[in-house]
Every structure is written in C-alpha cells, then in structure tokens.
Design an enzyme around this catalytic site. Structure first.
Site, PDB file in Angstrom:
ATOM      1  CB  SER A 124      -0.859  -0.011   1.270  1.00  0.00           C
ATOM      2  OG  SER A 124      -1.465   1.241   1.465  1.00  0.00           O
ATOM      3  CE1 TYR A 148      -3.871  -2.683   5.563  1.00  0.00           C
ATOM      4  CE2 TYR A 148      -3.421  -0.362   5.146  1.00  0.00           C
ATOM      5  CZ  TYR A 148      -3.692  -1.635   4.684  1.00  0.00           C
ATOM      6  OH  TYR A 148      -3.773  -1.855   3.323  1.00  0.00           O
ATOM      7  CE  LYS A 152      -1.530  -4.497   3.354  1.00  0.00           C
ATOM      8  NZ  LYS A 152      -1.846  -5.808   2.797  1.00  0.00           N
TER       9      LYS A 152
HETATM   10  P1  NAD Z   1     -11.019  -6.965   1.137  1.00  0.00           P
HETATM   11  O1  NAD Z   1     -11.223  -6.962   2.607  1.00  0.00           O
HETATM   12  O2  NAD Z   1     -12.179  -6.711   0.265  1.00  0.00           O
HETATM   13  O3  NAD Z   1     -10.309  -8.323   0.668  1.00  0.00           O
HETATM   14  C1  NAD Z   1      -9.465  -9.066   1.508  1.00  0.00           C
HETATM   15  C2  NAD Z   1      -9.993 -10.480   1.518  1.00  0.00           C
HETATM   16  O4  NAD Z   1      -9.136 -11.281   2.320  1.00  0.00           O
HETATM   17  C3  NAD Z   1     -11.391 -10.593   2.092  1.00  0.00           C
HETATM   18  O5  NAD Z   1     -12.200 -11.310   1.169  1.00  0.00           O
HETATM   19  C4  NAD Z   1     -11.200 -11.363   3.390  1.00  0.00           C
HETATM   20  O6  NAD Z   1     -12.313 -12.185   3.688  1.00  0.00           O
HETATM   21  C5  NAD Z   1      -9.951 -12.151   3.104  1.00  0.00           C
HETATM   22  N1  NAD Z   1      -9.131 -12.521   4.267  1.00  0.00           N
HETATM   23  C6  NAD Z   1      -8.685 -11.712   5.261  1.00  0.00           C
HETATM   24  N2  NAD Z   1      -7.927 -12.413   6.108  1.00  0.00           N
HETATM   25  C7  NAD Z   1      -7.882 -13.701   5.643  1.00  0.00           C
HETATM   26  C8  NAD Z   1      -7.256 -14.879   6.087  1.00  0.00           C
HETATM   27  N3  NAD Z   1      -6.501 -14.914   7.193  1.00  0.00           N
HETATM   28  N4  NAD Z   1      -7.447 -16.010   5.364  1.00  0.00           N
HETATM   29  C9  NAD Z   1      -8.198 -16.014   4.249  1.00  0.00           C
HETATM   30  N5  NAD Z   1      -8.814 -14.909   3.788  1.00  0.00           N
HETATM   31  C10 NAD Z   1      -8.660 -13.761   4.473  1.00  0.00           C
HETATM   32  O7  NAD Z   1      -9.867  -5.890   0.826  1.00  0.00           O
HETATM   33  P2  NAD Z   1      -9.340  -5.327  -0.552  1.00  0.00           P
HETATM   34  O8  NAD Z   1      -9.723  -3.900  -0.610  1.00  0.00           O
HETATM   35  O9  NAD Z   1      -9.722  -6.218  -1.657  1.00  0.00           O
HETATM   36  O10 NAD Z   1      -7.787  -5.376  -0.277  1.00  0.00           O
HETATM   37  C11 NAD Z   1      -6.997  -6.481  -0.683  1.00  0.00           C
HETATM   38  C12 NAD Z   1      -5.567  -6.267  -0.187  1.00  0.00           C
HETATM   39  O11 NAD Z   1      -5.094  -5.024  -0.700  1.00  0.00           O
HETATM   40  C13 NAD Z   1      -5.437  -6.175   1.330  1.00  0.00           C
HETATM   41  O12 NAD Z   1      -4.239  -6.824   1.707  1.00  0.00           O
HETATM   42  C14 NAD Z   1      -5.338  -4.682   1.586  1.00  0.00           C
HETATM   43  O13 NAD Z   1      -4.615  -4.409   2.758  1.00  0.00           O
HETATM   44  C15 NAD Z   1      -4.585  -4.217   0.349  1.00  0.00           C
HETATM   45  N6  NAD Z   1      -4.844  -2.820   0.045  1.00  0.00           N
HETATM   46  C16 NAD Z   1      -6.119  -2.388  -0.136  1.00  0.00           C
HETATM   47  C17 NAD Z   1      -6.356  -1.052  -0.403  1.00  0.00           C
HETATM   48  C18 NAD Z   1      -7.771  -0.549  -0.580  1.00  0.00           C
HETATM   49  O14 NAD Z   1      -7.991   0.645  -0.505  1.00  0.00           O
HETATM   50  N7  NAD Z   1      -8.765  -1.385  -0.823  1.00  0.00           N
HETATM   51  C19 NAD Z   1      -5.283  -0.151  -0.518  1.00  0.00           C
HETATM   52  C20 NAD Z   1      -3.996  -0.628  -0.346  1.00  0.00           C
HETATM   53  C21 NAD Z   1      -3.777  -1.980  -0.070  1.00  0.00           C
HETATM   54  C1  UD1 Z   2      -6.946   5.238   3.599  1.00  0.00           C
HETATM   55  C2  UD1 Z   2      -5.972   4.783   4.641  1.00  0.00           C
HETATM   56  C3  UD1 Z   2      -4.755   4.221   3.958  1.00  0.00           C
HETATM   57  C4  UD1 Z   2      -5.157   3.083   3.046  1.00  0.00           C
HETATM   58  C5  UD1 Z   2      -6.189   3.598   2.066  1.00  0.00           C
HETATM   59  C6  UD1 Z   2      -6.719   2.484   1.242  1.00  0.00           C
HETATM   60  C7  UD1 Z   2      -6.419   6.201   6.568  1.00  0.00           C
HETATM   61  C8  UD1 Z   2      -5.902   7.288   7.440  1.00  0.00           C
HETATM   62  N1  UD1 Z   2      -5.653   5.887   5.519  1.00  0.00           N
HETATM   63  O1  UD1 Z   2      -6.303   6.187   2.789  1.00  0.00           O
HETATM   64  O2  UD1 Z   2      -3.827   3.752   4.900  1.00  0.00           O
HETATM   65  O3  UD1 Z   2      -4.052   2.579   2.344  1.00  0.00           O
HETATM   66  O4  UD1 Z   2      -7.294   4.168   2.787  1.00  0.00           O
HETATM   67  O5  UD1 Z   2      -7.631   2.984   0.336  1.00  0.00           O
HETATM   68  O6  UD1 Z   2      -7.461   5.632   6.820  1.00  0.00           O
HETATM   69  N2  UD1 Z   2     -12.448  11.586   3.525  1.00  0.00           N
HETATM   70  C9  UD1 Z   2     -13.496  12.421   3.859  1.00  0.00           C
HETATM   71  N3  UD1 Z   2     -14.636  11.852   4.358  1.00  0.00           N
HETATM   72  C10 UD1 Z   2     -14.786  10.513   4.524  1.00  0.00           C
HETATM   73  C11 UD1 Z   2     -13.707   9.673   4.177  1.00  0.00           C
HETATM   74  C12 UD1 Z   2     -12.553  10.241   3.692  1.00  0.00           C
HETATM   75  O7  UD1 Z   2     -13.403  13.639   3.721  1.00  0.00           O
HETATM   76  O8  UD1 Z   2     -15.849  10.062   4.988  1.00  0.00           O
HETATM   77  C13 UD1 Z   2     -11.233  12.175   2.942  1.00  0.00           C
HETATM   78  C14 UD1 Z   2      -9.935  11.889   3.683  1.00  0.00           C
HETATM   79  O9  UD1 Z   2      -9.658  12.875   4.634  1.00  0.00           O
HETATM   80  C15 UD1 Z   2      -8.920  11.873   2.527  1.00  0.00           C
HETATM   81  C16 UD1 Z   2      -9.733  11.360   1.336  1.00  0.00           C
HETATM   82  O10 UD1 Z   2     -11.090  11.583   1.668  1.00  0.00           O
HETATM   83  O11 UD1 Z   2      -8.499  13.183   2.247  1.00  0.00           O
HETATM   84  C17 UD1 Z   2      -9.530   9.888   1.054  1.00  0.00           C
HETATM   85  O12 UD1 Z   2      -9.766   9.144   2.245  1.00  0.00           O
HETATM   86  P1  UD1 Z   2      -9.830   7.550   2.245  1.00  0.00           P
HETATM   87  O13 UD1 Z   2     -10.730   7.083   1.178  1.00  0.00           O
HETATM   88  O14 UD1 Z   2     -10.134   7.104   3.635  1.00  0.00           O
HETATM   89  O15 UD1 Z   2      -8.364   7.127   1.821  1.00  0.00           O
HETATM   90  P2  UD1 Z   2      -6.953   7.551   2.465  1.00  0.00           P
HETATM   91  O16 UD1 Z   2      -7.117   8.306   3.717  1.00  0.00           O
HETATM   92  O17 UD1 Z   2      -6.138   8.161   1.387  1.00  0.00           O
END
Ligand code: NAD
Ligand code: UD1
Length: 338
Positions: A124, A148, A152
């Site tokens: 991330s 969190y 990572k």
């Molecule tokens: P998500 O929660 O939708 O998907 C994660 C999946 O992993 C879920 O289906 C959950 O049931 C499964 N899971 C969790 N722990 C498990 C375990 N121990 N064994 C088996 N399954 C398990 O999340 P996502 O948004 O699809 O994110 C996927 C990955 O990307 C995560 O590692 C997350 O940290 C990373 N990531 C997500 C974002 C984002 O904004 N969505 C941003 C940066 C990184």
């Molecule tokens: C958040 C996580 C980041 C993670 C990412 C995944 C935090 C502090 N950071 O990032 O670690 O990797 O999600 O997608 O949670 N905002 C509002 N109102 C809301 C929600 C968000 O104004 O209800 C604003 C936030 O202040 C920010 C922007 O929207 O400026 C994006 O927020 P968000 O979607 O939560 O993502 P990040 O904070 O960038």
C-alpha cells in the site's frame, strides 16, 4: 497451471480473478470470507463464464494451504488476504499483526515446501508514511504510521529478506494508491461491512440513501480547494496491474516495489462533484474537523510500473464514478441484495 489468489473473494481480489481469467490464467481462490461474500465468486464465474476453484479456508491454516498446493498445480501466488481498516488496526493491533503477518509467513513456508517462488503482494502507499515530497517514487524512505501500515511495511521487509537469502524468488510488492470503481457489469464492487471508512464507498452509500450526508474531513489543507487530495485508481486498472505483475514474476527474478496509481491527484470535493455528475444524484455534505493522521496530498509516480511491467492506468475519474454508481445503484445493500 494456476495462480493462487488469497483473499480472492474481496474487492480487489474478485476483480483480479476476472482480469487473470480473461488473460488466460486459471485461478484458485482461498478466502475465509471474513470481509467478503461467496456471492462475489459466483458473480465472477457469471462474468467470465468459467468456474472458479474456491476454498473457504483461512490462510493461517497451514494444512489447508498444503491441501491446496497438493490438489492444484500452482505456479504463482497473489496475496491479497489481510485486514485493512486503519482505524480498527489501532484498536486491535494484535489481531492485525496476527492475521496479516502470520498468513504471510505460513504462505511463504508452504510455497517454499512446494517449490513455488513467484509472489505478488498487496502492499500500500501507506508504507510511505507522511512523506511531504510528491509524487512518491519507490525509492523514497518508508515509515508506516499505524499498525495496519506497519503490517505492510514489515511484510515488505520480510519479503526483501527472503529474496536476499533465496535469489531465485520473484516478488512484486504492489503499492496501491486509492482503489475505487467497480467492474463495468455493475455486478461486483466494493461492499464494506458497516459504515465505510473510505471516501468513495461513503459517497456511494449517501447516493443510495443509506447514509444522510458526506462528512468532508477538513477544508483547510494546502490544496486546490482545501480538501484532501489523493490518487484514485480504477480497480480494474489495478486488477490489470496484477496480471502484468504475474507475467513479470513468471519470467524474472527479483524483489521489486511498484507504485500502482494514476499519477494524478483529485480532491474530496472534486470527487464528490464528479460522482454527482456521473450519477445525477446530489451528495449533501458537511465540513468536519480533519481526520487525525490524514496528509493533505498523496499521489504516485507510476513510471516504474510503466517501464518495467508495461502497465499504466487507463480509466479516468469519470469512469471510476460511473462504474461505482452502476454497482451501488444495482446493489444498494451490496451482495446482501440478492
Ligand atoms: P477486502 O477486505 O475486500 O479483501 C481481503 C480479503 O481477504 C477478504 O475477502 C477477506 O475475507 C480475506 N481474508 C482476510 N484475512 C484472511 C485470512 N486470514 N485467510 C483467508 N482470507 C482472508 O480488501 P481489498 O480492498 O480487496 O484489499 C486487498 C488487499 O489489498 C489487502 O491486503 C489490503 O490491505 C490491500 N490494500 C487495499 C487497499 C484498498 O484501498 N482497498 C489499498 C492498499 C492496499
Ligand atoms: C486510507 C488509509 C490508507 C489506506 C487507504 C486504502 C487512513 C488514514 N488511511 O487512505 O492507509 O491505504 O485508505 O484505500 O485511513 N475523507 C473524507 N470523508 C470521509 C472519508 C474520507 O473527507 O468520509 C477524505 C480523507 O480525509 C482523505 C480522502 O477523503 O483526504 C480519502 O480518504 P480515504 O478514502 O479514507 O483514503 P486515504 O485516507 O487516502
């Protein structure tokens, strides 16, 4: 030969299953459904027109992992499984360390046991911490600021150590910026449990009337309109980045981080406006105090992924909003609707 996708029923994993299968890969999914629904897998199958081999198991169950590697010819793994809510991670850090770290360690051990050394890991942009210099490049100092983010960062360090000791591994560390959007079919998308923490799912739930208004966290940042700026990336672009990363991992050795972002910033109010234009629905909002720990601006330099993986994001904010809206409108209660 197949790609094992941990967390493949989740938001990014389900979209990646589709992109991989459309690119000719077979996929095997392991997910404990802790934060997802088996319905997502059924819909992936409907979109692609092929069955997905699905194991409802926990990645921390080593015997389940061994069974999967025994029953399938796995050539590479994409490791999405993990817990991902920043706020929750500060309240229950040990649960986060347990899930995210132990699952990765067990996965690596089983991969070693079966001689599978191609791994794509979901990292991330949070690993850059509170860097003030934008755009972010992969060689910038790392420094996570919450449990969190530390999971990572620690996993990246573990994987760098693994590669240093066993250089026949190939490991892509994909640092995602802010994934939003949904598959163009409108049948799969982001379905957070409870009240969303992230901006786009919050806006989408206001649009369908599940939430009364958007809270804009601060309008006194040093940005174009005072609200926070982020690099939003369409989840299908992100999924396609995983296909390119698997292609790369199958024919290179190394342990390389890649930013997956668009390189463009968009403010909270700009995203709200774009969503209103795409949906035709007014999003009421109130300005509230800043969310602690939120930086003003975050965006990627995504040149490395372009140059080495041959990948770049193609979809714009308008499409991200249109596709989110199609998913949310058709599935106002997420996968529970059907
Ligand atoms: P998500 O929660 O939708 O998907 C994660 C999946 O992993 C879920 O289906 C959950 O049931 C499964 N899971 C969790 N722990 C498990 C375990 N121990 N064994 C088996 N399954 C398990 O999340 P996502 O948004 O699809 O994110 C996927 C990955 O990307 C995560 O590692 C997350 O940290 C990373 N990531 C997500 C974002 C984002 O904004 N969505 C941003 C940066 C990184
Ligand atoms: C958040 C996580 C980041 C993670 C990412 C995944 C935090 C502090 N950071 O990032 O670690 O990797 O999600 O997608 O949670 N905002 C509002 N109102 C809301 C929600 C968000 O104004 O209800 C604003 C936030 O202040 C920010 C922007 O929207 O400026 C994006 O927020 P968000 O979607 O939560 O993502 P990040 O904070 O960038």
């Amino acid at each position: 030969m197949a790609v094992l996708i941990t967390g493949g029923a989740g938001y990014i994993g389900s979209h990646t299953c589709i992109s991989l299968m459309e690119s000719g890969y077979d996929v095997v999914v392991i997910d404990n459904l802790d934060n997802s629904s088996a319905e997502a897998i059924r819909r992936v199958e409907a979109i692609v027109g092929k069955p997905v081999k699905f194991y409802q198991e926990d990645v921390r169950d080593k015997s389940a992992l061994c069974k999967i590697f025994t029953e399938n010819r796995i050539e590479a793994v994409i490791h999405f499984a993990g817990l991902k809510a920043v706020g929750e991670s500060a309240k229950i850090p040990i649960t986060y360390y347990d899930n995210n770290l132990i699952s990765t360690l067990y996965l690596i051990e089983v991969m070693q046991q079966f001689g599978v050394k191609r791994l794509v890991f979901s990292s991330s942009a949070t690993v850059y911490g509170l860097s003030k210099t934008m755009p972010l490049t992969e060689d910038m100092p790392l420094g996570a600021i919450n449990p969190y983010g530390r999971t990572k960062y620690f996993i990246e360090e573990i994987l760098r150590d693994l590669y240093a000791s066993e250089p026949d591994w190939s490991i892509a560390l994909l640092r995602y910026f802010n994934p939003i959007g949904a598959h163009e079919s409108g049948t799969i998308g982001e379905d957070p449990r409870g009240i969303p923490n992230n901006l786009m799912p919050y806006i989408a739930q206001v649009a369908v009337g599940r939430l009364p208004h958007l809270n804009v966290f601060g309008n006194d940042y040093d940005t174009v309109d005072g609200t926070g700026v982020r690099d939003y990336i369409h989840v299908v672009d992100l999924a396609e980045g995983h296909v390119k990363a698997v292609d790369w991992a199958l024919c290179h050795q190394g342990c390389e981080p890649f930013n997956l972002g668009t390189g463009k910033g968009c403010s909270v109010l700009q995203l709200k406006d774009a969503f209103e234009a795409a949906s035709g629905v007014k999003i009421p909002y109130v300005i509230t105090p800043r969310r602690p720990g939120d930086p003003d601006t975050v965006y990627a330099n995504a040149e490395k992924a372009k140059n080495i993986l041959g990948w770049e994001a193609k979809r714009d904010i308008k499409q991200m909003c249109e596709d989110t809206w199609r998913w949310q409108k058709n599935n106002p209660n997420g996968y529970e609707t059907k």
